[in-house]
Design an enzyme around this catalytic site. Structure first.
Site, PDB file in Angstrom:
ATOM      1  N   LYS A  79       0.832  -1.203   0.211  1.00  0.00           N
ATOM      2  CA  LYS A  79       0.139  -0.177  -0.029  1.00  0.00           C
ATOM      3  C   LYS A  79       0.743   1.325  -0.162  1.00  0.00           C
ATOM      4  O   LYS A  79       2.275   1.266   0.572  1.00  0.00           O
ATOM      5  CB  LYS A  79      -1.021   0.092   1.330  1.00  0.00           C
ATOM      6  CG  LYS A  79      -2.229   0.674   1.053  1.00  0.00           C
ATOM      7  CD  LYS A  79      -3.166   0.012   0.188  1.00  0.00           C
ATOM      8  CE  LYS A  79      -4.470   0.413   0.191  1.00  0.00           C
ATOM      9  NZ  LYS A  79      -5.513  -0.387  -0.321  1.00  0.00           N
ATOM     10  N   GLY A 178     -20.450   6.086   4.629  1.00  0.00           N
ATOM     11  CA  GLY A 178     -19.410   6.566   3.447  1.00  0.00           C
ATOM     12  C   GLY A 178     -19.916   6.085   2.061  1.00  0.00           C
ATOM     13  O   GLY A 178     -20.222   5.014   1.691  1.00  0.00           O
ATOM     14  N   VAL A 182     -16.737   3.304  -3.877  1.00  0.00           N
ATOM     15  CA  VAL A 182     -17.278   2.203  -3.819  1.00  0.00           C
ATOM     16  C   VAL A 182     -18.720   2.392  -3.107  1.00  0.00           C
ATOM     17  O   VAL A 182     -19.823   1.526  -3.497  1.00  0.00           O
ATOM     18  CB  VAL A 182     -16.410   1.543  -2.736  1.00  0.00           C
ATOM     19  CG1 VAL A 182     -16.975   0.056  -2.391  1.00  0.00           C
ATOM     20  CG2 VAL A 182     -15.078   1.269  -3.611  1.00  0.00           C
TER      21      VAL A 182
END
Length: 350
Positions: A79, A178, A182
Site C-alpha cells: 500500500k 461512507g 465504492v
C-alpha cells in the site's frame, strides 16, 4: 527527493517518501511478496500526523496480503499513502510518488484508492510502469470501485440468507457509512435490489445527493453506528468496529467495503457474542484487487477473469460463514485461518 527505509517488524519493506519541491510526504509499505509482487492502491488523506499515516499504510498493506491470498491471486500485499487533502493534490506530488514506486523495481504495483482516480494513475504512469487502474491501454482496468461494490453486494446477500433467512434484500434496511466511489456504487446495487437505505457521509452534499437519487434517509456521520437496521455496511475508513461499538450495534449483519473494519479481533469476538454476523472485509471487498490484478497479470479476457474470481469469493464467503457457525466462533477467526494457510511465510493449518 528523499526516500528513507524504516525497520518495521512483520513488513518486508517500508519507505518514507518526502519531496520538498512538490510538498509530498508519504509512505510505501510492502507487507509480503511471498505469493508475488505486492499490490495495493495509493490513497491520499488528511492524516493527523505522520504517525497516523504510517499506522494506516502498515495496516492496509497487511490487509492487502490477506485480500490477494483470499482471492487466490499470485500477488502479495502492499500500500502507499500521501498525506494531504486530495482536493488539492498536484501533478508534481503524483509524479514524485511515481518515481519512488519505480525505485522498488516492480516489487510493488500501485492502483487507485481513496482520494485517487484513473486520471491520477495515468500521471503516475509517466514515472513508473508499475501502475494499474489506468483509464486506457490494452489491459487497462480503469476504476475498480464498481467491481469492489459488486463483490460486497454478493457477500451481503450470502450473509443475509444466513442471518435473515433470505438473500433477497427487498424490504431490508441497510445502513451505509461512507458514499465514496465504492459506497456510492454499493448504494446503487442495494437500492436496486429493493432495500431501504440509511446513509451517512462526511460530505453533506454527497449525502443529500444520495437522498435525492436513492430516496435514502440521511443521518449524521456520528449517528450511523447507532441506527437500527438489518445490515450495516461500513464503506469509509477502517477501525470503526471497536469492542465498544460492537456491544451497541442494532443490526443483524455487518458487511461493507471498508478495509480493516475491525479495530481488533476482540471487536469481532464481541460481534459474534451478540449474534451479529460479520463478513470479513478482505473477503467481501476483493473485487477491486481482482479487477486490478487482471491488468497487472495481463489477462486477455478481464471480464471472464473477474466474474470467475467474484464467484469464487462469494462461495468462499458462504464456506466461512458456515464453518464459523459450526465452530461457534466469529467468521473473522475462520477467515484468518483459511487465508493464512495460503501464505508461505505464515502458513497455518486451516
Amino acid at each position: 527527493m528523499q526516500i528513507d527505509a524504516l525497520s518495521v517488524p512483520g513488513h518486508e519493506t517500508v519507505l518514507r517518501v518526502a519531496d520538498a519541491a512538490s510538498g509530498l510526504t508519504g509512505f510505501i509499505a510492502l507487507h509480503s511478496t511471498a505469493r508475488g509482487p505486492a499490490a495495493g492502491g495509493l490513497r491520499m488523506r488528511r492524516y493527523a500526523d505522520e504517525g497516523a499515516a504510517l499506522a494506516d499504510v502498515l495496516a492496509l498493506s497487511r490487509g492487502m496480503t490477506l485480500k490477494t491470498a483470499a482471492a487466490d491471486l499470485p500477488l502479495g500485499g502492499g500500500k502507499a499513502v500521501i498525506m494531504g487533502d486530495p482536493a488539492r493534490k498536484t501533478e508534481a506530488q503524483l509524479r514524485a510518488m511515481g518515481r519512488a514506486i519505480e525505485t522498488l523495481g516492480g516489487r510493488y504495483w500501485t492502483a487507485e484508492d481513496m482520494g485517487m482516480s484513473p486520471a491520477d494513475m495515468a500521471i503516475l504512469r509517466q514515472e513508473t510502469e508499475f501502475v494499474a487502474g489506468l483509464p486506457d491501454g490494452p489491459f487497462a482496468s480503469g476504476d475498480p470501485s464498481p467491481r469492489t461494490a459488486r463483490g460486497v453486494f454478493y457477500a451481503m446477500r450470502v450473509a443475509a440468507e444466513r442471518a435473515l433467512g433470505s438473500r433477497v434484500l427487498t424490504g431490508q434496511r441497510v445502513a451505509l457509512q461512507g458514499l465514496g466511489h465504492v459506497g456510492w456504487h454499493l448504494a446503487k446495487l442495494v437500492r436496486a435490489a429493493g432495500a431501504d437505505l440509511v446513509v451517512a457521509d462526511a460530505d453533506p452534499a454527497r449525502a443529500a445527493q444520495a437522498a435525492q437519487t436513492f430516496g435514502a434517509e440521511v443521518v449524521a456521520p456520528d449517528d450511523i453506528l447507532s441506527v437500527s437496521a438489518d445490515i450495516l455496511a461500513p464503506c469509509a475508513i477502517g477501525g470503526v468496529l471497536t469492542p465498544e461499538a460492537a456491544r451497541t450495534l442494532d443490526v443483524a449483519v455487518v458487511c461493507g467495503a471498508a478495509n480493516n473494519q475491525l479495530a481488533s479481533d476482540a471487536a469481532g469476538d464481541a460481534l459474534h457474542a451478540r449474534g451479529i454476523l460479520y463478513v470479513p472485509d478482505y473477503v467481501a471487498n476483493g473485487g477491486g484487487i481482482v479487477n486490478v490484478a487482471a491488468e497487472i497479470l495481463r489477462i486477455p479476457d478481464r471480464a471472464h477473469f473477474v466474474t470467475e474470481k467474484l464467484a469464487a469469493l462469494e462461495a468462499m464467503t458462504g464456506r466461512i460463514l458456515a464453518r464459523a457457525a459450526a465452530e461457534d466462533v466469529g467468521p473473522h477467526r475462520v477467515a484468518d485461518r483459511i487465508v493464512s494457510a495460503r501464505l508461505p511465510l505464515e502458513g497455518a493449518a486451516a
